[in-house]
Design a protein around this motif. Sequence first.
Motif, mmCIF file in Angstrom:
data_model
loop_
_atom_site.group_PDB
_atom_site.id
_atom_site.type_symbol
_atom_site.label_atom_id
_atom_site.label_comp_id
_atom_site.label_asym_id
_atom_site.label_seq_id
_atom_site.Cartn_x
_atom_site.Cartn_y
_atom_site.Cartn_z
ATOM 1 N N ALA A 192 0.847 -1.136 -0.159
ATOM 2 C CA ALA A 192 0.073 0.089 -0.005
ATOM 3 C C ALA A 192 0.572 1.259 0.110
ATOM 4 C CB ALA A 192 -0.801 0.075 1.166
ATOM 5 N N GLU A 193 2.104 1.170 0.805
ATOM 6 C CA GLU A 193 2.756 2.683 0.899
ATOM 7 C C GLU A 193 3.584 2.697 -0.031
ATOM 8 O OE1 GLU A 193 2.406 4.670 3.243
ATOM 9 O OE2 GLU A 193 0.738 3.694 4.075
ATOM 10 N N MET A 194 3.628 1.612 -1.060
ATOM 11 C CA MET A 194 4.446 1.911 -2.327
ATOM 12 C C MET A 194 3.712 2.894 -3.164
ATOM 13 S SD MET A 194 5.828 -1.867 -3.498
ATOM 14 C CE MET A 194 6.616 -1.130 -4.967
ATOM 15 N N VAL A 195 2.446 2.633 -3.190
ATOM 16 C CA VAL A 195 1.377 3.360 -4.146
ATOM 17 C C VAL A 195 1.213 4.769 -3.430
ATOM 18 C CG1 VAL A 195 -0.931 3.489 -5.025
ATOM 19 C CG2 VAL A 195 0.354 1.299 -4.950
ATOM 20 N N THR A 196 1.166 4.737 -2.019
ATOM 21 C CA THR A 196 0.719 5.868 -1.435
ATOM 22 C C THR A 196 1.830 6.927 -1.531
ATOM 23 O OG1 THR A 196 -0.621 5.018 0.186
ATOM 24 C CG2 THR A 196 -0.107 7.093 0.882
ATOM 25 N N ALA A 197 3.295 6.255 -1.513
ATOM 26 C CA ALA A 197 4.284 7.336 -1.418
ATOM 27 C C ALA A 197 4.337 8.168 -2.837
ATOM 28 C CB ALA A 197 5.603 6.490 -1.189
ATOM 29 N N VAL A 198 4.047 7.554 -3.894
ATOM 30 C CA VAL A 198 4.068 8.026 -5.352
ATOM 31 C C VAL A 198 2.892 8.825 -5.612
ATOM 32 C CG1 VAL A 198 5.986 6.577 -5.687
ATOM 33 C CG2 VAL A 198 3.651 6.016 -6.588
ATOM 34 N N LEU A 199 1.827 8.460 -5.122
ATOM 35 C CA LEU A 199 0.369 8.933 -5.727
ATOM 36 C C LEU A 199 0.290 10.474 -5.720
ATOM 37 C CD1 LEU A 199 -1.823 7.589 -7.475
ATOM 38 C CD2 LEU A 199 -3.118 7.285 -5.260
ATOM 39 N N PRO A 200 0.479 10.852 -4.499
ATOM 40 C CA PRO A 200 0.249 12.294 -4.382
ATOM 41 C C PRO A 200 1.051 13.344 -5.478
ATOM 42 C CG PRO A 200 0.200 11.463 -2.303
ATOM 43 C CD PRO A 200 0.621 10.323 -3.200
ATOM 44 N N LEU B 213 10.422 2.928 0.665
ATOM 45 C CA LEU B 213 11.852 2.311 0.181
ATOM 46 C C LEU B 213 11.758 1.568 -0.941
ATOM 47 C CD1 LEU B 213 13.560 1.872 3.662
ATOM 48 C CD2 LEU B 213 13.954 3.807 2.076
ATOM 49 N N VAL B 214 10.820 0.791 -1.001
ATOM 50 C CA VAL B 214 10.891 -0.207 -2.166
ATOM 51 C C VAL B 214 10.366 0.571 -3.464
ATOM 52 C CG1 VAL B 214 9.604 -2.143 -3.039
ATOM 53 C CG2 VAL B 214 10.466 -2.236 -0.806
ATOM 54 N N ALA B 215 9.279 1.454 -3.214
ATOM 55 C CA ALA B 215 8.940 2.201 -4.359
ATOM 56 C C ALA B 215 10.284 3.059 -5.041
ATOM 57 C CB ALA B 215 7.872 3.209 -3.910
ATOM 58 N N PHE B 216 10.836 3.522 -4.288
ATOM 59 C CA PHE B 216 12.021 4.444 -4.393
ATOM 60 C C PHE B 216 13.179 3.646 -5.142
ATOM 61 C CE2 PHE B 216 16.149 6.146 -3.281
ATOM 62 C CZ PHE B 216 16.237 7.473 -3.693
ATOM 63 N N ALA B 217 13.431 2.409 -4.800
ATOM 64 C CA ALA B 217 14.376 1.458 -5.318
ATOM 65 C C ALA B 217 13.776 1.073 -6.719
ATOM 66 C CB ALA B 217 14.563 0.325 -4.539
ATOM 67 N N VAL B 218 12.378 0.928 -6.757
ATOM 68 C CA VAL B 218 11.795 0.700 -8.217
ATOM 69 C C VAL B 218 12.192 1.758 -9.183
ATOM 70 C CG1 VAL B 218 9.948 0.204 -9.516
ATOM 71 C CG2 VAL B 218 10.253 -1.080 -7.173
ATOM 72 N N LEU B 219 11.849 2.898 -8.792
ATOM 73 C CA LEU B 219 11.925 4.186 -9.582
ATOM 74 C C LEU B 219 13.324 4.246 -9.991
ATOM 75 C CD1 LEU B 219 9.302 6.561 -8.023
ATOM 76 C CD2 LEU B 219 9.199 5.324 -9.960
ATOM 77 N N VAL B 220 14.386 4.008 -8.880
ATOM 78 C CA VAL B 220 15.904 4.385 -9.168
ATOM 79 C C VAL B 220 16.083 3.409 -10.166
ATOM 80 C CG1 VAL B 220 18.132 4.156 -8.266
ATOM 81 C CG2 VAL B 220 16.408 5.510 -7.047
#
Length: 423
Positions: free
Chosen positions: A44-52, A173-180
């Motif tokens: 959930a926080e993977m999506v929440t971190a980038v959605l706004p 952190l996982v979302a950040f790693a994926v985007l990097v």
Amino acid sequence: MYLSTVSRPATDPPAGDRPRRRLAGVGGTVLALGTVSLITDVSAEMVTAVLPLYLVLGLNLSPLAFGVLDGVYTGATAVLRVVGGFVADRFRRRKLVAGAGYALSAVAKLGLLLAGRSVPAIGAVIAVDRLGKGIRTAPRDALITLATPPDALGRAFGVHRAMDGVGAFLGPLVAFAVLVAVGPNYDAVFVTSFCVAALAVVVLVLFVRERPAPVGPAGGTDERRVTVREAAGLLRDRPVRRLVLAAALLGLATIGDGFVYLLLQRRADVGLRWFPLLAVGTSLAYLLLAGPLGALADRIGRLPVVVGGYVALGGTYLLLAGPVHGWPLLVLTLALYGLFYAATDGVLIALAGPVLPARVRTTGIALVQTGQALAYLVSSVLFGLAWQVWGPRAASGVAALAVVVALLVSVFLLAPLPGRSPR
């Protein structure tokens, strides 16, 4: 922040088992559900971190439009929370209902791939995701209370929320790693999020056990089915009415995480690449404090801890409206925001323990969730409008004032309720 209760075991444990009572307060069911929540929160926080960031900067939504999207779809699914809670109580299938909610949220992650840049489609997918969360939360918390003695509710929910907080810490952190790794490709984040959410459903099915509530006349299980009249009668109980009203008022004074992080990004001049990591600071404070504050609430009473949490929330809004800038603003805001969640999320649940009847506890939890979700709808829209009309700093100041007013009224409503578990 949701509410529930628990009944004592019919008999005391044997003398040889007494040294294990402390572990029983956070037994296998609590740990299994904590693991499910940990994995789900990573997703959930993977999506929440980038959605706004995606909606406001990528799709150029105004603050008001973001507030409407964030609030309306949460409120639109609120009534179904009560339906889910009632079904779980009537058929005594809390695990099944919770599992359906987790599965629905997992599927919603794939829906974000199909929505593309269509704001209505994204809103519909968010609605499905929030519906899944609304369905699962009350049965999940009821499962925790069924597996926990009443004098350990604060500790049990504190441990569960701390595990949940680990997931919230890891998700950005996982979302950040994926985007990097792949660049600004949000679809990769959504696919990864779905895979993680599916794993949580598997863990729930394999490792969570449902224990019947001992609420019969002789301490056994009451086989009578909960009726609609019995569930509807919850609001005829004055303590329950006070509880629901207080929860709704506190929800009305709470703005969405997305607004907090967007404000903080502007005030602290955080680069867009680092935006997903703002939630990490909040989650770190949350996971460090949730367990200790839950145990503290068992010792000194739950209401003082909840009050302290909302004082921290008011301080968060004042910081966003005040003169502090740069890294001091960043550190103080994220620490206070994490403290707010740690002091209220599970502790408010434990505070309501003696209030909700055992047979309809899941319905009662869902009723409180509905009151908060509808209040959150109003607060999100109003804050977005205030930001657009008065500017972000003035809107933050008004939000801090709303916290003070809501907290004073809520203390008046909650103080007469049983707030301390027996030792």
